[in-house]
Design an enzyme around this catalytic site. Structure first.
Site, PDB file in Angstrom:
ATOM      1  CE1 TYR A 130      41.932  42.701  34.479  1.00  0.00           C
ATOM      2  CE2 TYR A 130      43.720  44.125  35.264  1.00  0.00           C
ATOM      3  CZ  TYR A 130      42.644  43.049  35.535  1.00  0.00           C
ATOM      4  OH  TYR A 130      42.469  42.635  36.679  1.00  0.00           O
ATOM      5  CB  THR A 156      42.639  39.444  33.021  1.00  0.00           C
ATOM      6  OG1 THR A 156      43.752  38.638  33.804  1.00  0.00           O
ATOM      7  CG2 THR A 156      41.274  39.368  34.037  1.00  0.00           C
ATOM      8  NE  ARG A 165      32.743  44.657  46.398  1.00  0.00           N
ATOM      9  CZ  ARG A 165      33.694  44.734  47.002  1.00  0.00           C
ATOM     10  NH1 ARG A 165      34.073  44.720  48.235  1.00  0.00           N
ATOM     11  NH2 ARG A 165      34.920  44.903  46.022  1.00  0.00           N
ATOM     12  CE  LYS A 254      42.093  35.137  36.877  1.00  0.00           C
ATOM     13  NZ  LYS A 254      40.900  35.796  36.935  1.00  0.00           N
ATOM     14  CG  HIS A 278      37.809  39.178  38.158  1.00  0.00           C
ATOM     15  ND1 HIS A 278      38.888  38.991  37.127  1.00  0.00           N
ATOM     16  CD2 HIS A 278      37.903  39.909  38.926  1.00  0.00           C
ATOM     17  CE1 HIS A 278      39.687  39.796  37.440  1.00  0.00           C
ATOM     18  NE2 HIS A 278      39.397  40.667  38.539  1.00  0.00           N
ATOM     19  CG  ASP A 309      41.167  32.415  39.231  1.00  0.00           C
ATOM     20  OD1 ASP A 309      40.983  32.164  40.522  1.00  0.00           O
ATOM     21  OD2 ASP A 309      41.660  33.179  38.713  1.00  0.00           O
ATOM     22  CB  ILE A 312      40.834  26.774  45.150  1.00  0.00           C
ATOM     23  CG1 ILE A 312      40.772  26.297  43.627  1.00  0.00           C
ATOM     24  CG2 ILE A 312      41.946  25.666  45.861  1.00  0.00           C
ATOM     25  CD1 ILE A 312      40.087  25.101  43.607  1.00  0.00           C
ATOM     26  NE  ARG A 313      38.104  30.616  50.001  1.00  0.00           N
ATOM     27  CZ  ARG A 313      37.928  31.157  48.617  1.00  0.00           C
ATOM     28  NH1 ARG A 313      38.872  30.805  47.769  1.00  0.00           N
ATOM     29  NH2 ARG A 313      37.243  32.239  48.348  1.00  0.00           N
TER      30      ARG A 313
END
Length: 390
Positions: A130, A156, A165, A254, A278, A309, A312-313
């Protein structure tokens, strides 16, 4: 077949949820504010379809590709993730899994294991940094990574906000002391397998981040390092060009989500970019990375390696990303769930699931190689693509 083996990443997540203390699992789930971007990363893949063939498929398929100078057996890299308190082996187990399955691993500056030990596990290791602290401090981390044998660098930039959240952010302690242990005891005791694994290792989960200091220095705590990052003015493009000039190997940026930023990354001399938000844990309302991928790949894909990125599963997700212009993808939560479920073997299991799904997708599409995938293989609904910064 061992009962520890799982057939899908979704099952790995279910097992991780059953095994991890509630706060640890919620920290993995992440997603800022309402989780709009987190959900879009997942649901966007479901909006894309395929145009399969029914005859003439090749007998064998080549899943390998080359990313940042490294030949890897499938277009899936393990993205850098911070403090991996889901399993005692943490980044060491992840790196061993990457080596066993022929791919590369990213190592976070906020990782819980030192870079020297991770590189020693044998996988190509991309050290993630970073923009944190002074240029001298950043140079010190680069020199340590170089001395340890890091294969490349990941810078990044898509982690620049700290939002709560709506469904509740888990409390993350400063350290694991007696008071903290007592506070978390009720939820930890409900997950005896997780506790037993750490008891057998002889160590409690550690929130120190050894790669943010010198090799022989005492590792700073996560929040001390986080505070340094929060107190550092954001980098300019000139700063990024300077950082790139200090590293003589491959270097990825990234966090690209706009075309104009992708072009600036090319101008700054980066080897690769990752189209990323992210994992939805940054600015909520940012589009899913896969929505921005096609236009970015069209704009700069001939000048710089483009990765993706986010979300993806399944192996079919990997195929969709490659068909839309990605050289490869990076996964984060998916392998952490595997690590939580079954350690190194769980990470290998996740990679095997993605490999099998990608191979069967290529078979159905009639493609002999991941390099043969094109946009014609994917059904893109009207309005799917987001053209940002064009």
């Amino acid at each position: 077949m061992s009962t520890a083996w799982f057939e899908t990443v979704a099952e790995a997540q279910r097992r991780a949820k059953r095994r991890l203390p509630r706060s640890v699992y919620k920290a993995l789930l992440a997603g800022s504010e309402q989780g709009v971007t987190y959900r879009d990363n997942l649901t966007a893949f479901a909006e894309l379809g395929f145009a399969p063939h029914v005859a003439g498929a090749p007998a064998g398929r080549d899943l390998s590709t080359r990313v940042m100078g490294q030949q890897i057996s499938l277009p899936v890299l393990l993205s850098p993730t911070g403090v991996q308190a889901v399993h005692p082996d943490a980044e060491l187990g992840v790196a061993r899994a990457a080596a066993a399955r022929g791919t590369a691993v990213g190592l976070s500056s906020f990782a819980s294991k030192p870079i020297e030990e991770v590189v020693a596990q044998g996988a190509p290791t991309f050290f993630q940094v970073y923009w944190c602290g002074s240029r001298d401090a950043i140079m010190g981390r680069l020199e340590r990574a170089r001395a340890a044998g890091a294969t490349g660098l990941i810078v990044t930039l898509d982690w620049s906000f700290s939002h709560s959240r709506d469904w509740g952010s888990p409390h993350i302690p400063q350290s694991i002391d007696l008071k903290t242990a007592i506070k978390f005891a009720p939820e930890v005791l409900m997950r005896p397998q997780w506790l037993l694994a750490f008891a057998r290792s002889g160590k409690l989960p550690d929130l120190a981040v050894p790669n943010m200091g010198g090799k022989d220095d005492a590792a700073p705590g996560f929040f001390a390092a986080y505070g340094e990052w929060m107190g550092t003015p954001p980098p300019s493009w000139e700063d990024i060009a300077w950082l790139r000039s200090q590293w003589d190997g491959p270097c990825m940026l990234k966090g690209i989500i706009r075309v104009d930023d992708a072009k600036r990354a090319v101008d700054a001399g980066l080897s690769a970019i990752s189209v990323s938000n992210h994992g939805g844990n940054n600015l909520d309302g940012t589009p899913a990375a896969i929505r921005s991928l096609p236009v970015i790949a069209d704009a700069v894909g001939s000048q710089i390696e483009v990765l993706l990125d986010g979300g993806i599963r399944r192996g079919s997700d990997v195929a969709k990303a490659v068909a839309l212009g990605a050289r490869a993808v990076m996964i984060g939560r998916a392998y952490l769930w595997g690590l939580a479920a079954n350690g190194q073997a769980g990470v290998e299991n996740v990679l095997d699931v993605l490999r099998a799904g990608l191979d069967s997708t290529l078979l159905a599409l009639g493609r002999a190689s991941v390099a043969d995938l094109t946009r014609d293989d994917v059904l893109i609904p009207p309005g799917f693509i987001r053209e940002l910064g064009v």
